[in-house]
Structure formats: structure tokens, C-alpha cells
Design a protein around this motif. Structure first.
Motif, PDB file in Angstrom:
ATOM      1  N   SER A   1       0.827  -1.206   0.000  1.00 60.85           N
ATOM      2  CA  SER A   1       0.000   0.000   0.000  1.00 60.85           C
ATOM      3  C   SER A   1       0.867   1.264   0.000  1.00 60.85           C
ATOM      4  O   SER A   1       1.999   1.269   0.498  1.00 60.85           O
ATOM      5  CB  SER A   1      -0.914   0.001   1.227  1.00 60.85           C
ATOM      6  OG  SER A   1      -1.608   1.225   1.334  1.00 60.85           O
ATOM      7  N   ASP A   2       0.318   2.334  -0.581  1.00 58.77           N
ATOM      8  CA  ASP A   2       1.019   3.625  -0.572  1.00 58.77           C
ATOM      9  C   ASP A   2       0.868   4.330   0.772  1.00 58.77           C
ATOM     10  O   ASP A   2       1.602   5.281   1.053  1.00 58.77           O
ATOM     11  CB  ASP A   2       0.466   4.529  -1.681  1.00 58.77           C
ATOM     12  CG  ASP A   2       0.796   3.988  -3.068  1.00 58.77           C
ATOM     13  OD1 ASP A   2       1.845   3.321  -3.205  1.00 58.77           O
ATOM     14  OD2 ASP A   2      -0.003   4.223  -4.002  1.00 58.77           O
ATOM     15  N   ALA A   3      -0.088   3.871   1.584  1.00 58.85           N
ATOM     16  CA  ALA A   3      -0.330   4.501   2.887  1.00 58.85           C
ATOM     17  C   ALA A   3       0.615   3.901   3.930  1.00 58.85           C
ATOM     18  O   ALA A   3       0.586   2.687   4.157  1.00 58.85           O
ATOM     19  CB  ALA A   3      -1.780   4.297   3.313  1.00 58.85           C
ATOM     20  N   PRO A   4       1.433   4.700   4.577  1.00 61.21           N
ATOM     21  CA  PRO A   4       2.374   4.185   5.579  1.00 61.21           C
ATOM     22  C   PRO A   4       1.693   3.411   6.706  1.00 61.21           C
ATOM     23  O   PRO A   4       2.228   2.408   7.181  1.00 61.21           O
ATOM     24  CB  PRO A   4       3.062   5.449   6.110  1.00 61.21           C
ATOM     25  CG  PRO A   4       2.925   6.444   4.995  1.00 61.21           C
ATOM     26  CD  PRO A   4       1.590   6.150   4.368  1.00 61.21           C
ATOM     27  N   LEU A   5       0.502   3.872   7.123  1.00 58.00           N
ATOM     28  CA  LEU A   5      -0.207   3.197   8.210  1.00 58.00           C
ATOM     29  C   LEU A   5      -0.590   1.777   7.816  1.00 58.00           C
ATOM     30  O   LEU A   5      -0.407   0.826   8.598  1.00 58.00           O
ATOM     31  CB  LEU A   5      -1.459   3.992   8.594  1.00 58.00           C
ATOM     32  CG  LEU A   5      -2.340   3.338   9.685  1.00 58.00           C
ATOM     33  CD1 LEU A   5      -1.545   3.167  10.973  1.00 58.00           C
ATOM     34  CD2 LEU A   5      -3.595   4.176   9.921  1.00 58.00           C
ATOM     35  N   LEU A   6      -1.117   1.621   6.598  1.00 61.61           N
ATOM     36  CA  LEU A   6      -1.517   0.292   6.135  1.00 61.61           C
ATOM     37  C   LEU A   6      -0.301  -0.619   5.972  1.00 61.61           C
ATOM     38  O   LEU A   6      -0.348  -1.805   6.310  1.00 61.61           O
ATOM     39  CB  LEU A   6      -2.280   0.406   4.813  1.00 61.61           C
ATOM     40  CG  LEU A   6      -3.621   1.127   4.873  1.00 61.61           C
ATOM     41  CD1 LEU A   6      -4.282   1.157   3.507  1.00 61.61           C
ATOM     42  CD2 LEU A   6      -4.544   0.463   5.890  1.00 61.61           C
ATOM     43  N   ARG A   7       0.798  -0.060   5.437  1.00 62.14           N
ATOM     44  CA  ARG A   7       2.020  -0.852   5.315  1.00 62.14           C
ATOM     45  C   ARG A   7       2.521  -1.281   6.688  1.00 62.14           C
ATOM     46  O   ARG A   7       2.989  -2.413   6.865  1.00 62.14           O
ATOM     47  CB  ARG A   7       3.120  -0.062   4.593  1.00 62.14           C
ATOM     48  CG  ARG A   7       2.920   0.092   3.103  1.00 62.14           C
ATOM     49  CD  ARG A   7       4.249   0.410   2.419  1.00 62.14           C
ATOM     50  NE  ARG A   7       4.939   1.529   3.036  1.00 62.14           N
ATOM     51  CZ  ARG A   7       4.737   2.802   2.743  1.00 62.14           C
ATOM     52  NH1 ARG A   7       3.848   3.134   1.816  1.00 62.14           N
ATOM     53  NH2 ARG A   7       5.421   3.749   3.355  1.00 62.14           N
ATOM     54  N   GLY A   8       2.398  -0.394   7.652  1.00 63.81           N
ATOM     55  CA  GLY A   8       2.834  -0.712   9.009  1.00 63.81           C
ATOM     56  C   GLY A   8       1.991  -1.813   9.627  1.00 63.81           C
ATOM     57  O   GLY A   8       2.521  -2.693  10.315  1.00 63.81           O
ATOM     58  N   ILE A   9       0.676  -1.770   9.371  1.00 61.96           N
ATOM     59  CA  ILE A   9      -0.207  -2.815   9.886  1.00 61.96           C
ATOM     60  C   ILE A   9       0.158  -4.172   9.284  1.00 61.96           C
ATOM     61  O   ILE A   9       0.256  -5.180   9.983  1.00 61.96           O
ATOM     62  CB  ILE A   9      -1.680  -2.469   9.592  1.00 61.96           C
ATOM     63  CG1 ILE A   9      -2.104  -1.238  10.404  1.00 61.96           C
ATOM     64  CG2 ILE A   9      -2.588  -3.661   9.900  1.00 61.96           C
ATOM     65  CD1 ILE A   9      -3.493  -0.735  10.065  1.00 61.96           C
ATOM     66  N   GLY A  10       0.361  -4.176   7.960  1.00 67.94           N
ATOM     67  CA  GLY A  10       0.727  -5.421   7.292  1.00 67.94           C
ATOM     68  C   GLY A  10       2.064  -5.953   7.773  1.00 67.94           C
ATOM     69  O   GLY A  10       2.213  -7.149   8.050  1.00 67.94           O
ATOM     70  N   ALA A  11       3.053  -5.075   7.886  1.00 69.42           N
ATOM     71  CA  ALA A  11       4.384  -5.493   8.331  1.00 69.42           C
ATOM     72  C   ALA A  11       4.341  -5.979   9.779  1.00 69.42           C
ATOM     73  O   ALA A  11       5.005  -6.964  10.133  1.00 69.42           O
ATOM     74  CB  ALA A  11       5.366  -4.333   8.186  1.00 69.42           C
ATOM     75  N   GLY A  12       3.553  -5.309  10.615  1.00 68.02           N
ATOM     76  CA  GLY A  12       3.430  -5.720  12.008  1.00 68.02           C
ATOM     77  C   GLY A  12       2.788  -7.090  12.134  1.00 68.02           C
ATOM     78  O   GLY A  12       3.202  -7.919  12.954  1.00 68.02           O
ATOM     79  N   TYR A  13       1.773  -7.330  11.316  1.00 68.31           N
ATOM     80  CA  TYR A  13       1.093  -8.631  11.316  1.00 68.31           C
ATOM     81  C   TYR A  13       2.070  -9.743  10.961  1.00 68.31           C
ATOM     82  O   TYR A  13       2.165 -10.761  11.668  1.00 68.31           O
ATOM     83  CB  TYR A  13      -0.067  -8.582  10.319  1.00 68.31           C
ATOM     84  CG  TYR A  13      -0.843  -9.880  10.187  1.00 68.31           C
ATOM     85  CD1 TYR A  13      -1.919 -10.141  11.021  1.00 68.31           C
ATOM     86  CD2 TYR A  13      -0.511 -10.823   9.212  1.00 68.31           C
ATOM     87  CE1 TYR A  13      -2.647 -11.325  10.899  1.00 68.31           C
ATOM     88  CE2 TYR A  13      -1.214 -12.002   9.085  1.00 68.31           C
ATOM     89  CZ  TYR A  13      -2.285 -12.245   9.918  1.00 68.31           C
ATOM     90  OH  TYR A  13      -2.995 -13.417   9.791  1.00 68.31           O
ATOM     91  N   VAL A  14       2.814  -9.544   9.886  1.00 67.10           N
ATOM     92  CA  VAL A  14       3.776 -10.559   9.450  1.00 67.10           C
ATOM     93  C   VAL A  14       4.870 -10.753  10.495  1.00 67.10           C
ATOM     94  O   VAL A  14       5.269 -11.892  10.796  1.00 67.10           O
ATOM     95  CB  VAL A  14       4.393 -10.165   8.093  1.00 67.10           C
ATOM     96  CG1 VAL A  14       5.539 -11.095   7.725  1.00 67.10           C
ATOM     97  CG2 VAL A  14       3.325 -10.171   7.006  1.00 67.10           C
ATOM     98  N   TRP A  15       5.336  -9.669  11.082  1.00 68.34           N
ATOM     99  CA  TRP A  15       6.414  -9.737  12.075  1.00 68.34           C
ATOM    100  C   TRP A  15       5.984 -10.539  13.302  1.00 68.34           C
ATOM    101  O   TRP A  15       6.709 -11.415  13.771  1.00 68.34           O
ATOM    102  CB  TRP A  15       6.801  -8.312  12.475  1.00 68.34           C
ATOM    103  CG  TRP A  15       7.764  -8.240  13.627  1.00 68.34           C
ATOM    104  CD1 TRP A  15       9.024  -8.765  13.680  1.00 68.34           C
ATOM    105  CD2 TRP A  15       7.523  -7.606  14.882  1.00 68.34           C
ATOM    106  NE1 TRP A  15       9.595  -8.491  14.903  1.00 68.34           N
ATOM    107  CE2 TRP A  15       8.708  -7.784  15.662  1.00 68.34           C
ATOM    108  CE3 TRP A  15       6.451  -6.890  15.422  1.00 68.34           C
ATOM    109  CZ2 TRP A  15       8.826  -7.280  16.959  1.00 68.34           C
ATOM    110  CZ3 TRP A  15       6.573  -6.385  16.710  1.00 68.34           C
ATOM    111  CH2 TRP A  15       7.758  -6.579  17.463  1.00 68.34           C
ATOM    112  N   VAL A  16       4.795 -10.256  13.814  1.00 71.51           N
ATOM    113  CA  VAL A  16       4.317 -10.937  15.025  1.00 71.51           C
ATOM    114  C   VAL A  16       4.037 -12.411  14.761  1.00 71.51           C
ATOM    115  O   VAL A  16       4.477 -13.289  15.507  1.00 71.51           O
ATOM    116  CB  VAL A  16       3.050 -10.242  15.570  1.00 71.51           C
ATOM    117  CG1 VAL A  16       2.420 -11.076  16.690  1.00 71.51           C
ATOM    118  CG2 VAL A  16       3.376  -8.850  16.085  1.00 71.51           C
ATOM    119  N   ILE A  17       3.304 -12.700  13.683  1.00 67.96           N
ATOM    120  CA  ILE A  17       2.896 -14.082  13.413  1.00 67.96           C
ATOM    121  C   ILE A  17       4.094 -14.950  13.051  1.00 67.96           C
ATOM    122  O   ILE A  17       4.223 -16.087  13.527  1.00 67.96           O
ATOM    123  CB  ILE A  17       1.841 -14.122  12.289  1.00 67.96           C
ATOM    124  CG1 ILE A  17       0.613 -13.296  12.689  1.00 67.96           C
ATOM    125  CG2 ILE A  17       1.435 -15.563  12.000  1.00 67.96           C
ATOM    126  CD1 ILE A  17      -0.024 -13.709  13.998  1.00 67.96           C
TER     127      ILE A  17
END
Length: 256
Positions: free
Chosen positions: A50-66
Motif C-alpha cells: 500500500s502507498d499509505a504508511p499506516l496500512l504498510r505498518g499494519i501489514g508489516a506488524g502482522y507478518v512480524w508478530v505471526i
């Protein structure tokens, strides 16, 4: 205690009905979890791009935690932890007349979450492998981003995504053995029960290992022909089927 060949061949060739039921549970949970994980994984991959930093952060956080926590820990948190914290309790339910136990629901949810994080990276890598000119050509044809992604980008990325996705499913069928910890009566738990009553641990677990090997072998062959059909569809000369080649499929680095 000597190896009991009669017990071994009896359970290998004419397995107990509970063992067959556990085998089907293993297959069904794997298939349903993989299908749902594909949907979630694609959504997370789109967040990562995503071009939105917040959405990219949510996706990256999800992958990082799981990806950074063990499947066993996640399974206990989802099934036992949520209930202990009075957040959610999985109870038996019925869908279209089919009864689904709470442990099966928790197993599917956990496997979906766990595998989707890995699938997201595979999908992201596959999308990024498509030449940038394809994105520009789609824009030149006035395609919407969603239409371009479905009909142009994902269609081309699919060929690079199929091998690692197939390996994910192969691993998923083996990972279902962990579900015995919360009481899912899949193949491993049934094997433990037979072992406890017969005291033939070595024989019955070799039987279980051979059935797991059968499942993964059948899937490896199916995956080979899926890749072959996809190559034919894309105009690439498919390789002839070789059993040894199908059996030694190596996972593709999804984060490359």
C-alpha cells in the motif's frame, strides 16, 4: 520387545476406523485452513504494498508478530488464552447441518492466521517479480488498480507463487499434528491413543509416518501437474513428469 510385523501390517493395510477419521480430519483442516490463509495472505500482501504508511505498518506488524512466534504458542493463545481472558470461547456449532467442534474451529483459525503471514510474503514477492512495465501498460489501458491486479499482475505472478504455496500446503499437513495439544482428533492424536492401548508405539507411529508420507507425496504429484498446466497456459514448454523431481521440491525464498 521385538517388532510386531503382524500388528504393523494390520494397521497399515486395514487401519482402525478412528485412524481413517483422523486422517480425513487432517486433510479437511489442512484444505480449509489453506483456502482461508490464501484469502487473508493476499489481503495482507496488498497492505504491504500500500502507498499509505499506516496500512504498510499494519501489514508489516502482522507478518512480524505471526512469523516471529511459534505455532504452538499461537494455538494455545487462541484456544485457551482467549477463553481464560473471557474474550472469546470456541463452542460447538453447526453450519449447513454439519457439526463443527470448538477445537476444530480454533485449529482452523490458528492455522489460517499462521500460514497467512508466510503466504503474504510469497504473494508480495510474486507481485514484485512482475516487470514494472506491466503496471504501466495496465494504467495506459485505463484499468483500475483492482482490475489490473486481478487480470494482469496476479496472473503473471502466479507462476512464481505456485511452487512456494504448494510447499506451504505440504508443510501445513504435517503441522496439523500439533493440533493434538488442544484435543483435535486428527491422525497424530488417534495414533497416540492406539499406542497407549496397544503398547506398540514403534509400530503404530511408523504407520502414521507412512500415511503422512503418502499425503505429502500425493500432494507433491498434484503440485507438479498444477505447475505443468500453468506453464502450458502461459505458453511455456512444460517439463516431463519425473517422480524423483516431484519428490524433491525445494521451497522458494519468499522474501527474495
Amino acid at each position: 520387545m521385538s517388532f510386531n510385523w503382524e500388528f504393523f501390517f494390520d494397521h497399515l493395510l486395514t487401519p482402525h476406523p478412528d485412524f481413517i477419521a483422523g486422517l480425513w480430519t487432517t486433510v479437511l483442516v489442512s484444505v480449509i485452513s489453506m483456502a482461508l490463509a490464501l484469502i487473508v495472505g493476499v489481503c495482507v500482501a496488498l497492505l504491504l504494498r500500500s502507498d499509505a504508511p499506516l496500512l504498510r505498518g499494519i501489514g508489516a506488524g502482522y507478518v512480524w508478530v505471526i512469523r516471529g512466534t511459534p505455532l504452538l504458542v499461537q494455538l494455545v493463545i487462541v484456544y485457551n488464552g482467549l477463553a481464560a481472558a473471557n474474550i472469546y470461547r470456541f463452542s460447538d456449532t453447526s453450519i449447513a447441518g454439519i457439526s463443527i467442534s470448538g477445537v476444530i474451529q480454533a485449529a482452523i483459525v490458528t492455522l489460517t492466521i499462521y500460514e497467512s503471514a508466510y503466504i503474504a510474503e510469497i504473494v508480495r514477492s510474486g507481485i514484485e517479480s512482475v516487470d514494472r512495465g506491466q503496471f504501466e501498460a495496465s494504467e495506459a489501458l485505463a484499468m483500475t488498480p483492482g482490475l489490473a491486479m486481478r487480470t494482469v499482475i496476479l496472473a503473471q505472478a502466479l507462476r512464481t507463487m505456485v511452487p512456494p504455496l504448494g510447499n506451504i500446503f505440504n508443510g501445513l499437513m504435517k503441522e496439523t499434528s500439533i493440533l493434538s495439544i488442544i484435543g483435535v482428533t486428527e491422525m497424530f492424536l488417534v495414533t497416540q491413543g492406539i499406542s497407549a492401548t496397544s503398547f506398540r508405539t514403534f509400530e503404530i507411529f511408523i504407520v502414521a509416518a507412512l500415511y503422512y508420507l503418502l499425503l505429502t507425496t500425493v500432494w507433491a504429484i498434484i503440485q507438479f501437474f498444477i505447475e505443468r498446466r500453468l506453464s502450458h497456459y502461459m505458453g511455456i514448454t512444460p517439463r516431463p513428469f519425473r517422480f524423483t523431481e516431484a519428490m524433491r521440491r525445494r521451497p522458494v525464498n519468499a522474501t527474495a
